[in-house]
Design a protein around this motif. Structure first.
Motif, PDB file in Angstrom:
ATOM      1  N   ALA A  21     -32.976   0.251   5.469  1.00 52.04           N
ATOM      2  CA  ALA A  21     -34.098  -0.679   5.344  1.00 52.04           C
ATOM      3  C   ALA A  21     -35.432   0.018   5.574  1.00 52.04           C
ATOM      4  CB  ALA A  21     -33.949  -1.817   6.355  1.00 52.04           C
ATOM      5  N   VAL A  23     -39.026  -1.641   6.356  1.00 51.36           N
ATOM      6  CA  VAL A  23     -39.524  -2.974   6.684  1.00 51.36           C
ATOM      7  C   VAL A  23     -41.024  -2.947   6.961  1.00 51.36           C
ATOM      8  CG1 VAL A  23     -39.290  -4.927   8.280  1.00 51.36           C
ATOM      9  CG2 VAL A  23     -37.291  -3.525   7.733  1.00 51.36           C
ATOM     10  N   ASN A  25     -44.278  -6.024   7.775  1.00 52.13           N
ATOM     11  CA  ASN A  25     -44.713  -7.421   7.903  1.00 52.13           C
ATOM     12  C   ASN A  25     -45.949  -7.687   7.065  1.00 52.13           C
ATOM     13  OD1 ASN A  25     -42.758  -8.514   9.806  1.00 52.13           O
ATOM     14  ND2 ASN A  25     -43.582  -6.975  11.186  1.00 52.13           N
ATOM     15  N   VAL A  59     -37.965  -4.414   2.564  1.00 50.40           N
ATOM     16  CA  VAL A  59     -37.997  -5.703   3.256  1.00 50.40           C
ATOM     17  C   VAL A  59     -39.452  -6.019   3.574  1.00 50.40           C
ATOM     18  CG1 VAL A  59     -37.198  -6.983   5.284  1.00 50.40           C
ATOM     19  CG2 VAL A  59     -35.728  -5.199   4.284  1.00 50.40           C
ATOM     20  N   VAL A  87     -35.635  -7.581  -0.155  1.00 51.16           N
ATOM     21  CA  VAL A  87     -35.402  -8.722   0.726  1.00 51.16           C
ATOM     22  C   VAL A  87     -36.775  -9.278   1.097  1.00 51.16           C
ATOM     23  CG1 VAL A  87     -34.516  -9.458   2.970  1.00 51.16           C
ATOM     24  CG2 VAL A  87     -33.267  -7.730   1.656  1.00 51.16           C
ATOM     25  N   ASN A  88     -36.980 -10.554   0.816  1.00 51.28           N
ATOM     26  CA  ASN A  88     -38.252 -11.222   1.104  1.00 51.28           C
ATOM     27  C   ASN A  88     -38.046 -12.431   2.000  1.00 51.28           C
ATOM     28  OD1 ASN A  88     -39.868 -11.011  -2.171  1.00 51.28           O
ATOM     29  ND2 ASN A  88     -40.082  -9.664  -0.437  1.00 51.28           N
ATOM     30  N   ARG A  89     -39.128 -12.782   2.685  1.00 50.81           N
ATOM     31  CA  ARG A  89     -39.170 -14.061   3.362  1.00 50.81           C
ATOM     32  C   ARG A  89     -39.417 -15.139   2.315  1.00 50.81           C
ATOM     33  NH1 ARG A  89     -43.682 -13.866   7.129  1.00 50.81           N
ATOM     34  NH2 ARG A  89     -44.893 -14.671   5.421  1.00 50.81           N
ATOM     35  N   ASP A 108     -34.351 -13.952  -1.080  1.00 53.02           N
ATOM     36  CA  ASP A 108     -35.447 -14.416  -0.234  1.00 53.02           C
ATOM     37  C   ASP A 108     -34.910 -15.453   0.739  1.00 53.02           C
ATOM     38  OD1 ASP A 108     -35.362 -16.862  -1.681  1.00 53.02           O
ATOM     39  OD2 ASP A 108     -37.535 -16.939  -1.918  1.00 53.02           O
ATOM     40  N   ILE A 112     -36.915 -11.995   8.114  1.00 51.47           N
ATOM     41  CA  ILE A 112     -37.087 -10.539   8.119  1.00 51.47           C
ATOM     42  C   ILE A 112     -37.367  -9.980   9.507  1.00 51.47           C
ATOM     43  CG2 ILE A 112     -37.765 -10.505   5.687  1.00 51.47           C
ATOM     44  CD1 ILE A 112     -40.666  -9.941   6.662  1.00 51.47           C
ATOM     45  N   SER A 113     -37.670 -10.835  10.478  1.00 48.44           N
ATOM     46  CA  SER A 113     -37.885 -10.358  11.847  1.00 48.44           C
ATOM     47  C   SER A 113     -36.577  -9.838  12.455  1.00 48.44           C
ATOM     48  CB  SER A 113     -38.480 -11.452  12.725  1.00 48.44           C
ATOM     49  OG  SER A 113     -37.522 -12.464  12.994  1.00 48.44           O
ATOM     50  N   ILE A 115     -34.664  -7.685  10.983  1.00 46.45           N
ATOM     51  CA  ILE A 115     -34.387  -6.380  10.365  1.00 46.45           C
ATOM     52  C   ILE A 115     -35.475  -5.398  10.779  1.00 46.45           C
ATOM     53  CG2 ILE A 115     -33.940  -5.166   8.203  1.00 46.45           C
ATOM     54  CD1 ILE A 115     -33.490  -7.964   6.906  1.00 46.45           C
TER      55      ILE A 115
END
Length: 139
Positions: A21, A23, A25, A59, A87-89, A108, A112-113, A115
């Motif tokens: 991953a 990642v 935010n 992500v 991978v999305n929110r 989606d 995601i928090s 990961i």
């Protein structure tokens, strides 16, 4: 020690991939955030500035920017420097179109928090799942 997690989301583009991953935010615009020739994040002050998308499961919460981002995502994949999956929110049309034309598995509605960069993800976008093996368990 952290436990493996199975996160349930929604299938956007079918397919199965696995990988490490990457990642953030921060929202991503594939037009201006990522260099389409190298796959490196070039946007100044972006949370993952300097990271490379190649061979990673990307992500991030959502996209930002114009529709040109769809074509830039396609260019990343075509140039062999793009992510393996997304991978999305919250999926937005810009990334969805890019993922479809690129054949990138995408989900989606994932928290995601849960990961972190370096975790290993088994992404089964067809079922809408991301099985996450924490980095600490892989060491």
């Amino acid at each position: 020690m952290s436990q493996e997690k199975l996160l349930q989301g929604r299938c956007i583009v079918e397919g199965q991939v696995e990988g490490e991953a990457l990642v953030t935010n921060d929202a991503i615009s594939f037009m201006g955030t990522i260099d389409p020739k190298t796959g490196y994040v070039i946007e100044r002050k972006h949370e993952i500035e300097g990271a490379c998308l190649k061979g990673k499961i990307l992500v991030f919460p959502m996209s930002k920017g114009s529709t040109g981002g769809s074509y830039m995502l396609y260019d990343l994949v075509k140039n062999g420097v793009g992510p393996l999956g997304i991978v999305n929110r919250e999926a937005e049309s810009i990334v969805v179109i890019g993922a479809i034309v690129s054949g990138l598995p995408m989900v989606d509605r994932i928290d995601i928090s849960q990961i972190q960069t370096g975790d290993y993800i088994y992404l089964n976008a067809t079922e809408g799942t991301a099985r996450v093996v924490p980095k600490a368990m892989r060491a």
